[in-house]
Design a protein around this motif. Structure first.
Motif, PDB file in Angstrom:
ATOM      1  N   MET A   1     -19.766 -11.172 -41.581  1.00  0.00           N
ATOM      2  CA  MET A   1     -21.629 -12.309 -41.217  1.00  0.00           C
ATOM      3  C   MET A   1     -22.434 -11.993 -40.992  1.00  0.00           C
ATOM      4  N   SER A   2     -22.437 -11.588 -39.575  1.00  0.00           N
ATOM      5  CA  SER A   2     -23.790 -11.039 -39.073  1.00  0.00           C
ATOM      6  C   SER A   2     -24.330  -9.645 -39.706  1.00  0.00           C
ATOM      7  N   VAL A   3     -23.118  -8.797 -40.272  1.00  0.00           N
ATOM      8  CA  VAL A   3     -24.017  -7.515 -41.395  1.00  0.00           C
ATOM      9  C   VAL A   3     -25.320  -7.788 -41.712  1.00  0.00           C
ATOM     10  N   VAL A   4     -26.011  -7.638 -41.918  1.00  0.00           N
ATOM     11  CA  VAL A   4     -27.131  -7.439 -42.367  1.00  0.00           C
ATOM     12  C   VAL A   4     -27.185  -5.687 -43.044  1.00  0.00           C
ATOM     13  N   CYS A   5     -27.897  -5.982 -44.962  1.00  0.00           N
ATOM     14  CA  CYS A   5     -28.098  -4.659 -45.529  1.00  0.00           C
ATOM     15  C   CYS A   5     -29.550  -4.881 -45.486  1.00  0.00           C
ATOM     16  N   ARG A   6     -30.352  -4.008 -45.061  1.00  0.00           N
ATOM     17  CA  ARG A   6     -31.907  -2.810 -45.439  1.00  0.00           C
ATOM     18  C   ARG A   6     -32.119  -1.934 -45.524  1.00  0.00           C
ATOM     19  N   PRO A   7     -32.495  -1.611 -46.185  1.00  0.00           N
ATOM     20  CA  PRO A   7     -33.523  -0.429 -46.794  1.00  0.00           C
ATOM     21  C   PRO A   7     -33.627   0.517 -45.954  1.00  0.00           C
ATOM     22  N   ALA A   8     -33.322   1.969 -45.496  1.00  0.00           N
ATOM     23  CA  ALA A   8     -32.725   3.365 -44.508  1.00  0.00           C
ATOM     24  C   ALA A   8     -34.303   2.829 -44.665  1.00  0.00           C
ATOM     25  N   LEU A   9     -34.395   3.647 -42.566  1.00  0.00           N
ATOM     26  CA  LEU A   9     -36.188   3.473 -42.003  1.00  0.00           C
ATOM     27  C   LEU A   9     -35.230   5.539 -42.078  1.00  0.00           C
ATOM     28  N   LYS A  10     -36.434   6.718 -41.423  1.00  0.00           N
ATOM     29  CA  LYS A  10     -36.122   7.816 -40.900  1.00  0.00           C
ATOM     30  C   LYS A  10     -35.763   7.684 -39.475  1.00  0.00           C
ATOM     31  N   GLU A  11     -35.538   6.708 -38.632  1.00  0.00           N
ATOM     32  CA  GLU A  11     -35.220   6.516 -37.289  1.00  0.00           C
ATOM     33  C   GLU A  11     -33.703   6.915 -37.861  1.00  0.00           C
ATOM     34  N   ASP A  12     -33.161   6.557 -39.319  1.00  0.00           N
ATOM     35  CA  ASP A  12     -31.626   6.184 -39.424  1.00  0.00           C
ATOM     36  C   ASP A  12     -30.457   7.416 -39.585  1.00  0.00           C
ATOM     37  N   VAL A  13     -31.727   8.340 -39.872  1.00  0.00           N
ATOM     38  CA  VAL A  13     -31.415   9.477 -40.248  1.00  0.00           C
ATOM     39  C   VAL A  13     -30.240  10.254 -39.794  1.00  0.00           C
ATOM     40  N   GLU A  14     -30.338  10.280 -38.687  1.00  0.00           N
ATOM     41  CA  GLU A  14     -29.090  10.967 -38.144  1.00  0.00           C
ATOM     42  C   GLU A  14     -27.888  10.136 -37.781  1.00  0.00           C
ATOM     43  N   ALA A  15     -28.019   8.585 -37.881  1.00  0.00           N
ATOM     44  CA  ALA A  15     -26.591   7.968 -38.329  1.00  0.00           C
ATOM     45  C   ALA A  15     -25.635   8.145 -39.293  1.00  0.00           C
TER      46      ALA A  15
END
Length: 172
Positions: free
Chosen positions: A7-21
């Motif tokens: 329930m604490s999980v949130v979905c959102r559009p990816a950002l450039k800062e997410d590339v490494e993960a």
């Protein structure tokens, strides 16, 4: 993971800062031969096609949409971090990807998968791969498994969003 944590999980559009993960998560699957690898450059170039799942600040899942035609998109790179599998995160990501396809007015969403039961649980049905010439000629033609592909094709038909209908990722 504790019970009810999804329930604490949130979905959102990816950002450039997410590339490494994203790269690390996808490489883990690619090393097992169950997902195509993606370079950091390709992820950066296509970051706007990805949706991520977060538990607090931690990226725990991802998926992307690849347009294959005017009425067809493919769910790609759908993966969940260890410790979060089987907790509903994948379904939340699929819901977010379906919502995005709906907003784009695309009525058919397909995937090639080893987890057909998961997709069936999320409203997809198994179909013959051959009904997707768009996929075959875009990606499969260069795949080393082309002649002996063991993935299962699934599809879900959706209704496009109304012009005034908004779908918020915060609801996902």
């Amino acid at each position: 993971m504790r019970e009810g944590m999804v329930m604490s999980v949130v979905c959102r559009p990816a950002l450039k800062e997410d590339v490494e993960a994203l790269y690390e998560l996808i490489q883990g699957y690619a090393a097992q031969g169950i997902m195509l690898p993606r370079s950091r450059e390709a992820l950066t170039r296509n970051i706007d096609t990805f949706i991520v799942a977060l538990d607090g600040e931690r990226l725990i899942g991802c998926g992307s949409l690849c347009r294959l035609g005017s009425d067809l998109v493919e769910i790609r790179s759908l993966g969940i971090a260890d410790g979060y599998k089987g907790q509903g995160v994948g379904s939340k990501l699929v819901d977010a990807l379906i919502a995005e396809a709906k907003l784009q007015g695309i009525p058919k969403v397909m995937a090639l998968t080893y987890e057909a039961a998961f997709f069936q649980k999320n409203g997809f049905r198994i179909v013959d791969k051959e009904i997707f010439p768009e996929k075959v000629w875009t990606d499969c033609v260069n795949c080393p498994k082309q002649e002996c592909c063991d993935e299962i094709a699934v599809v879900r038909i959706i209704e496009p969003a109304e012009k005034n209908e908004e779908i918020s990722f915060a609801q996902m």
